[in-house]
Design an enzyme around this catalytic site. Sequence first.
Site, mmCIF file in Angstrom:
data_model
loop_
_atom_site.group_PDB
_atom_site.id
_atom_site.type_symbol
_atom_site.label_atom_id
_atom_site.label_comp_id
_atom_site.label_asym_id
_atom_site.label_seq_id
_atom_site.Cartn_x
_atom_site.Cartn_y
_atom_site.Cartn_z
ATOM 1 N N ASP A 138 28.212 45.354 52.059
ATOM 2 C CA ASP A 138 28.374 44.996 50.653
ATOM 3 C C ASP A 138 29.758 45.398 50.141
ATOM 4 O OD1 ASP A 138 28.206 47.775 50.286
ATOM 5 O OD2 ASP A 138 26.061 47.705 49.853
ATOM 6 N N SER A 139 29.860 45.560 48.824
ATOM 7 C CA SER A 139 31.162 45.805 48.205
ATOM 8 C C SER A 139 31.819 47.107 48.653
ATOM 9 C CB SER A 139 31.011 45.820 46.689
ATOM 10 O OG SER A 139 30.008 46.746 46.310
ATOM 11 N N THR A 140 31.049 48.042 49.211
ATOM 12 C CA THR A 140 31.682 49.278 49.670
ATOM 13 C C THR A 140 32.636 49.009 50.834
ATOM 14 O OG1 THR A 140 29.735 49.718 51.040
ATOM 15 C CG2 THR A 140 29.847 50.844 48.919
#
Length: 351
Positions: free
Chosen positions: A38-40
Site C-alpha cells: 500500500d501507500s507505505t
Amino acid sequence: MESRTQKHALLVIYVVVLSILTTSTNGGTIVPIFIFGDSTLDVGTNNHVANCSSRADHPYNGIDYPGSQATGRFSNGLNTADTIVQLLGGYDLSPLPYLSLVEDGSNFTRGIFNGVNFASGGAGLGKLTVQQFATVQGNITALLGKSKGDCLLQKSMYIFSVGSNDIMEYSLTYPRIMTPEQFVINLTDTYAIHLKNLYSMGARKFGILSIPPIGCCPAARFASPNGTCINELNDLARACHASFESLMKNMSCTLEGFKYSLANTYNMTMSVINQKIGFKDVVSACCADNSPFGLSECLKGVHLCKYRDDYLFWDKFHPTQKASKLAAAVVVSSQDPAFVSPINFGSLRKA
Ligand SMILES: *[C@@H]1O[C@H](CO)[C@@H](O)[C@H](O)[C@H]1NC(C)=O
Ligand SMILES: *[C@@H]1O[C@H](CO)[C@@H](O)[C@H](O)[C@H]1NC(C)=O
Ligand SMILES: *[C@@H]1O[C@H](CO)[C@@H](O)[C@H](O)[C@H]1NC(C)=O
Ligand SMILES: *[C@@H]1O[C@H](CO)[C@@H](O)[C@H](O)[C@H]1NC(C)=O
Ligand SMILES: *[C@@H]1O[C@H](CO)[C@@H](O)[C@H](O)[C@H]1NC(C)=O
Ligand SMILES: *[C@@H]1O[C@H](CO)[C@@H](O)[C@H](O)[C@H]1NC(C)=O
Ligand SMILES: *[C@@H]1O[C@H](CO)[C@@H](O)[C@H](O)[C@H]1NC(C)=O
C-alpha cells in the site's frame, strides 16, 4: 586552452566510465527485489493511475527528497521501500514502479532486472493483484530462459506491507458483514492466496511487514474522543500479526524452499511511541491542518512542522523519512524476535 580541453575531455571520460560502472553494478549483478503493498511502500505507482484520489505527487510531500521533488511517496523524503532496499544493499532507492516501466517501454527490460515496485496507495489485501508480477515473471523467463529465469526469481526477495486499509475499511463499514475473528481469518486466507500464487511463479523469499498500530496514527487519534489510540483498530492489527505468523509457519512447513521473515511493525512502532525513542513528537502529523472533519491531507499551504526529524508521523497516516530509516534498520538487522522473526530481512536476503 588546450590543456583545459584535455582536462575537460578526461573529465567526460571519467564521468562516462563511472556511469557505466554504476549502471553495471545496478543493472547486471544485483538480485532483484519485488515490492508489494500500500501507500507505505508506493514510490509513484499512483501517479500513473487516472483519477486516483490517493496520490502524493504534490508538495509538501518530498520536501526533503533530493531536489525537493514530490515523487509520489507519502513522505517528506524517502519511504520504507527505499530505506529497506538501501540497507539490503545494491540499491540507492526503491526499484521503479511497474506502471512507470510500462509507460516508458524503453526502460522496461533493464528495469525489471533491477526489481519492480507494485505497491499502490489505498491497496488492501482484498484488492491486491499479483497479475502484474506474472507479466514480469513471464518477461524474465522469456529473456533468460526457463532455468536461469527460475533461478533468479528464487534468489529474489519479495517484500510486502499491506492490510491497514483492509482494517480501516472493515471498521468503517456498517453493518458488519463479519465478526472481527472472521475478518482476521478472511484476511489471512487472502494473504495465503497471494503468497501461494507467487510461490507457484517461483518466489521463495518473503519479507512481510505486518500491520502497524493504525489506531495510534494522527487520523485515528483525532477521531478518538480523548486523543488516545483507538483500541479496536490496534486489536485487529495485533490479531492479524498473530494470524499471519501462524500462516507463515504453516507455509514454511508445507511448501518446499519457502523462506520468510516477519517484521512485527506493531511492536516496533509501539516501542517508539511508548518510549519516544529518537522523536520529540510521536502523536501529531508534521504536515496537516485540523478541520472539523478530521485532519487534512498534506497539501501546500497547510501547517508544516519545521523539524521533520523530530516527528514520527509525516502526515495523518504515514511515517516520516526518519521513522522509515529507523524501521528499516530494525527490520534488516535486529536480532530481537519481538521485532522480527524467525530471521531478519538481512539474513533472509543472504539465505
Ligand atoms: C476521470 O475523470 C474524468 C472527469 O471526471 C472522466 O471524464 C474520466 O472518464 C475519468 N477516467 C477514468 C479512467 O475513470
Ligand atoms: C530509466 O531507468 C533508469 C535506471 O534504472 C532510471 O534512472 C530512470 O529514471 C528511468 N527512467 C524513467 C523515465 O523511469
Ligand atoms: C512482457 O510480457 C508481456 C505479456 O506476455 C508482453 O505483452 C510484453 O511484450 C513483454 N515485454 C517485453 C519487453 O518482453
Ligand atoms: C473474504 O470476504 C470477502 C467479502 O465477503 C469475500 O468476497 C472473499 O471471497 C473472502 N475471501 C476469502 C479468501 O475467504
Ligand atoms: C479515552 O476514551 C476511551 C473511549 O471513550 C476510553 O475507553 C478510555 O479509557 C479513555 N482514556 C483516557 C486516558 O481517558
Ligand atoms: C496452521 O496450521 C495449524 C495446524 O494445521 C492450523 O490449526 C492453523 O489454523 C493454521 N494456521 C493458518 C493461519 O493457516
Ligand atoms: C510484542 O510486545 C509485547 C509487549 O512488549 C510482548 O509481550 C510480545 O511478546 C511482543 N510480540 C512478539 C511477537 O514478540
